[in-house]
Scaffold this motif. Structure first.
Motif, PDB file in Angstrom:
ATOM      1  N   ASN A 181       0.846  -1.189   0.000  1.00 30.21           N
ATOM      2  CA  ASN A 181       0.000   0.000   0.000  1.00 30.21           C
ATOM      3  C   ASN A 181       0.887   1.246   0.000  1.00 30.21           C
ATOM      4  OD1 ASN A 181      -2.632  -0.965  -0.103  1.00 30.21           O
ATOM      5  ND2 ASN A 181      -2.696  -1.361   2.090  1.00 30.21           N
ATOM      6  N   ARG A 182       1.471   1.490  -1.134  1.00 30.53           N
ATOM      7  CA  ARG A 182       2.295   2.682  -1.313  1.00 30.53           C
ATOM      8  C   ARG A 182       2.285   3.048  -2.786  1.00 30.53           C
ATOM      9  NH1 ARG A 182       8.149  -0.207  -0.315  1.00 30.53           N
ATOM     10  NH2 ARG A 182       8.509  -0.880  -2.459  1.00 30.53           N
ATOM     11  N   LYS A 183       2.848   4.193  -3.114  1.00 33.14           N
ATOM     12  CA  LYS A 183       2.854   4.627  -4.513  1.00 33.14           C
ATOM     13  C   LYS A 183       3.563   3.591  -5.363  1.00 33.14           C
ATOM     14  CE  LYS A 183       4.134   8.473  -7.517  1.00 33.14           C
ATOM     15  NZ  LYS A 183       4.767   9.813  -7.593  1.00 33.14           N
ATOM     16  N   PRO A 184       2.911   3.080  -6.414  1.00 27.17           N
ATOM     17  CA  PRO A 184       3.534   2.047  -7.240  1.00 27.17           C
ATOM     18  C   PRO A 184       4.862   2.508  -7.826  1.00 27.17           C
ATOM     19  CG  PRO A 184       1.199   2.220  -7.745  1.00 27.17           C
ATOM     20  CD  PRO A 184       1.532   3.378  -6.852  1.00 27.17           C
ATOM     21  N   ALA A 185       5.830   1.614  -7.793  1.00 28.95           N
ATOM     22  CA  ALA A 185       7.145   1.878  -8.364  1.00 28.95           C
ATOM     23  C   ALA A 185       7.592   0.622  -9.103  1.00 28.95           C
ATOM     24  CB  ALA A 185       8.145   2.246  -7.270  1.00 28.95           C
ATOM     25  N   PHE A 186       8.525   0.786 -10.011  1.00 25.61           N
ATOM     26  CA  PHE A 186       9.006  -0.362 -10.767  1.00 25.61           C
ATOM     27  C   PHE A 186       9.927  -1.216  -9.899  1.00 25.61           C
ATOM     28  CE2 PHE A 186       7.933   2.589 -14.248  1.00 25.61           C
ATOM     29  CZ  PHE A 186       7.109   1.756 -14.989  1.00 25.61           C
ATOM     30  N   PHE A 187       9.659  -2.512  -9.857  1.00 23.83           N
ATOM     31  CA  PHE A 187      10.492  -3.439  -9.101  1.00 23.83           C
ATOM     32  C   PHE A 187      11.712  -3.834  -9.939  1.00 23.83           C
ATOM     33  CE2 PHE A 187       6.072  -4.969  -7.722  1.00 23.83           C
ATOM     34  CZ  PHE A 187       5.983  -3.973  -6.762  1.00 23.83           C
ATOM     35  N   ASN A 188      12.804  -4.162  -9.256  1.00 25.77           N
ATOM     36  CA  ASN A 188      13.983  -4.665  -9.964  1.00 25.77           C
ATOM     37  C   ASN A 188      13.669  -5.980 -10.669  1.00 25.77           C
ATOM     38  OD1 ASN A 188      15.531  -2.511  -9.055  1.00 25.77           O
ATOM     39  ND2 ASN A 188      16.143  -3.585  -7.194  1.00 25.77           N
ATOM     40  N   ASN A 189      12.887  -6.816  -9.993  1.00 19.55           N
ATOM     41  CA  ASN A 189      12.440  -8.079 -10.579  1.00 19.55           C
ATOM     42  C   ASN A 189      10.927  -7.993 -10.737  1.00 19.55           C
ATOM     43  OD1 ASN A 189      11.741 -10.667 -11.275  1.00 19.55           O
ATOM     44  ND2 ASN A 189      12.846 -11.679  -9.626  1.00 19.55           N
ATOM     45  N   PRO A 190      10.411  -7.857 -11.951  1.00 23.08           N
ATOM     46  CA  PRO A 190       8.975  -7.607 -12.137  1.00 23.08           C
ATOM     47  C   PRO A 190       8.091  -8.835 -12.018  1.00 23.08           C
ATOM     48  CG  PRO A 190      10.047  -7.705 -14.268  1.00 23.08           C
ATOM     49  CD  PRO A 190      11.142  -7.856 -13.243  1.00 23.08           C
ATOM     50  N   ARG A 191       8.683 -10.049 -11.835  1.00 26.68           N
ATOM     51  CA  ARG A 191       7.888 -11.272 -11.840  1.00 26.68           C
ATOM     52  C   ARG A 191       7.939 -11.954 -10.473  1.00 26.68           C
ATOM     53  NH1 ARG A 191       5.493 -14.478 -15.542  1.00 26.68           N
ATOM     54  NH2 ARG A 191       5.465 -16.725 -15.279  1.00 26.68           N
ATOM     55  N   HIS A 192       6.768 -12.158  -9.864  1.00 26.51           N
ATOM     56  CA  HIS A 192       6.651 -12.809  -8.563  1.00 26.51           C
ATOM     57  C   HIS A 192       5.319 -13.567  -8.508  1.00 26.51           C
ATOM     58  CE1 HIS A 192      10.079 -10.875  -6.556  1.00 26.51           C
ATOM     59  NE2 HIS A 192       9.711  -9.740  -7.120  1.00 26.51           N
ATOM     60  N   LEU A 193       5.103 -14.272  -7.408  1.00 25.84           N
ATOM     61  CA  LEU A 193       3.770 -14.778  -7.102  1.00 25.84           C
ATOM     62  C   LEU A 193       3.130 -13.710  -6.218  1.00 25.84           C
ATOM     63  CD1 LEU A 193       2.798 -18.378  -5.865  1.00 25.84           C
ATOM     64  CD2 LEU A 193       1.366 -16.344  -5.750  1.00 25.84           C
ATOM     65  N   PHE A 194       2.404 -12.809  -6.842  1.00 27.43           N
ATOM     66  CA  PHE A 194       1.820 -11.655  -6.151  1.00 27.43           C
ATOM     67  C   PHE A 194       0.500 -12.031  -5.484  1.00 27.43           C
ATOM     68  CE2 PHE A 194       4.268  -9.644  -9.641  1.00 27.43           C
ATOM     69  CZ  PHE A 194       5.049  -8.764  -8.916  1.00 27.43           C
ATOM     70  N   HIS A 195       0.119 -11.243  -4.484  1.00 31.49           N
ATOM     71  CA  HIS A 195      -1.220 -11.372  -3.926  1.00 31.49           C
ATOM     72  C   HIS A 195      -1.667 -10.042  -3.332  1.00 31.49           C
ATOM     73  CE1 HIS A 195       1.568 -12.339  -0.677  1.00 31.49           C
ATOM     74  NE2 HIS A 195       0.623 -12.145   0.227  1.00 31.49           N
ATOM     75  N   ALA A 196      -2.986  -9.838  -3.367  1.00 33.74           N
ATOM     76  CA  ALA A 196      -3.594  -8.615  -2.837  1.00 33.74           C
ATOM     77  C   ALA A 196      -5.088  -8.868  -2.679  1.00 33.74           C
ATOM     78  CB  ALA A 196      -3.360  -7.432  -3.776  1.00 33.74           C
ATOM     79  N   PRO A 197      -5.739  -8.126  -1.775  1.00 31.48           N
ATOM     80  CA  PRO A 197      -7.199  -8.257  -1.666  1.00 31.48           C
ATOM     81  C   PRO A 197      -7.870  -7.664  -2.904  1.00 31.48           C
ATOM     82  CG  PRO A 197      -6.243  -7.177   0.278  1.00 31.48           C
ATOM     83  CD  PRO A 197      -5.189  -7.191  -0.775  1.00 31.48           C
ATOM     84  N   LEU A 198      -9.031  -8.191  -3.237  1.00 30.18           N
ATOM     85  CA  LEU A 198      -9.822  -7.627  -4.323  1.00 30.18           C
ATOM     86  C   LEU A 198     -10.658  -6.458  -3.822  1.00 30.18           C
ATOM     87  CD1 LEU A 198     -11.109 -10.800  -6.202  1.00 30.18           C
ATOM     88  CD2 LEU A 198      -9.489  -9.104  -7.056  1.00 30.18           C
ATOM     89  N   ARG A 199     -10.854  -5.482  -4.665  1.00 31.08           N
ATOM     90  CA  ARG A 199     -11.703  -4.333  -4.338  1.00 31.08           C
ATOM     91  C   ARG A 199     -12.991  -4.455  -5.135  1.00 31.08           C
ATOM     92  NH1 ARG A 199     -10.932   0.806  -2.072  1.00 31.08           N
ATOM     93  NH2 ARG A 199     -12.244   2.454  -2.909  1.00 31.08           N
TER      94      ARG A 199
END
Length: 312
Positions: A181-199
């Motif tokens: 929960n912060r201003k989106p920024a580009f990650f060094n590694n853009p590929r992960h197993l991401f997760h987040a709540p749905l809105r």
């Protein structure tokens, strides 16, 4: 039961896979820890609102030594303490995602065929592991079992091994990344197993080429206690069959219903989307996934025993 074993191929089958099965063979499944017959239920998305599962027949019980029923006790304990050790883990867990597209077919006239050697070998191996009280991981074909283990065993995440082709990390804690929960920024590694709540307040965008969801993650402003902007997940489904598309929509709907129901007892329960995906090259708040095996949605109360770092 969320998982059963196909009595003809010996493979483990997630109940949600029944959504993508044209004709469900009600006689094709046994308990993954013993040879007791189990039956698919709630698998017709046109009729059933809840997600599929496997159940014992009326009056049936698991075979002696099968500890499948005891797993709920272990999961409840795992919420409070680490349950694994140097010798292994006290219940089955997925440790590797396989990208093989092989799907062994049931033989003709399968209903009359006894358990095959592959199934018996798997059942016997499960029984031996149960007797020792230690397991060392198995391979799965979608991320859903991985996500259930991540939810169920929060204090073991840093120790449980996990391998996903093309994704950095060797443990559950390293491979799973919470979108911050912060201003989106580009990650060094853009590929992960991401997760987040749905809105749920923002309606999804649906087209022939993609399905776009809004996430409860993004630039949070503590002064106004609101999001200045929100992250999005774009499911690029142009190559998916209609059945695959409908299964995803049904799973998201089922997870929402489960979250609403469970939130009446626990306000911390949310519908979580998990996906192996990449960050957009131009928009750091946009994520992409294009493989049906790489996305799922589950209702859960998430626990954070270790500090959650932003992705690198």
């Amino acid at each position: 039961m969320d998982v059963a074993r196909n009595r003809y191929s010996g493979e483990l089958v997630e109940a949600e896979e029944l959504w993508n099965t044209d004709i469900v063979d009600k006689d094709a499944y046994v308990c993954r820890g013993c040879a007791t017959k189990v039956f698919p239920a709630s698998y017709d998305p046109a009729v059933n609102k809840r997600r599929p599962y496997f159940t014992l027949g009326a009056g049936s019980r698991h075979a002696p030594g099968c500890d499948v029923d005891g797993e709920n006790t272990l999961i409840n304990r795992a919420r409070q303490e680490r349950i694994g050790g140097k010798d292994g883990f006290p219940m089955p867990f997925p440790s590797k995602l396989s990208l093989s597209d092989g799907h062994p077919a049931s033989p003709a006239g399968a209903g009359a065929v006894p358990l095959r050697s592959a199934t018996l070998a798997a059942v016997h191996a499960a029984a031996r592991a149960a007797a020792k009280g230690q397991y060392h991981g198995h391979t799965v074909k979608t991320i859903r079992p991985l996500c259930r283990s991540y939810i169920n065993f929060p204090k073991d995440r840093a120790f449980l091994p996990l391998e996903i082709p093309g994704v950095w990390g060797s443990t559950y804690a390293e491979l799973f990344w919470l979108i911050p929960n912060r201003k989106p920024a580009f990650f060094n590694n853009p590929r992960h197993l991401f997760h987040a709540p749905l809105r749920w307040k923002e309606a999804p965008v649906v087209s022939d080429t993609h399905y776009e969801l809004t996430l409860c993650a993004g630039h949070w402003d503590s002064a106004t206690r609101g999001y200045l902007n929100l992250c999005r997940l774009r499911v690029d489904w142009s190559g998916w069959s209609d059945a695959r598309r409908y299964a995803l929509l049904h799973e998201i709907s089922a997870a929402r219903g489960e979250a609403v129901e469970q939130a009446r007892r626990d306000s911390q329960v949310k519908a979580w989307v998990f996906f192996v995906g990449t960050q957009d090259r131009l928009d750091p708040g946009l994520f992409h996934v294009d493989d049906a095996r790489f996305i799922c949605c589950l209702a859960a109360r998430m626990a954070w025993p270790e500090r959650q770092l932003a992705p690198a």
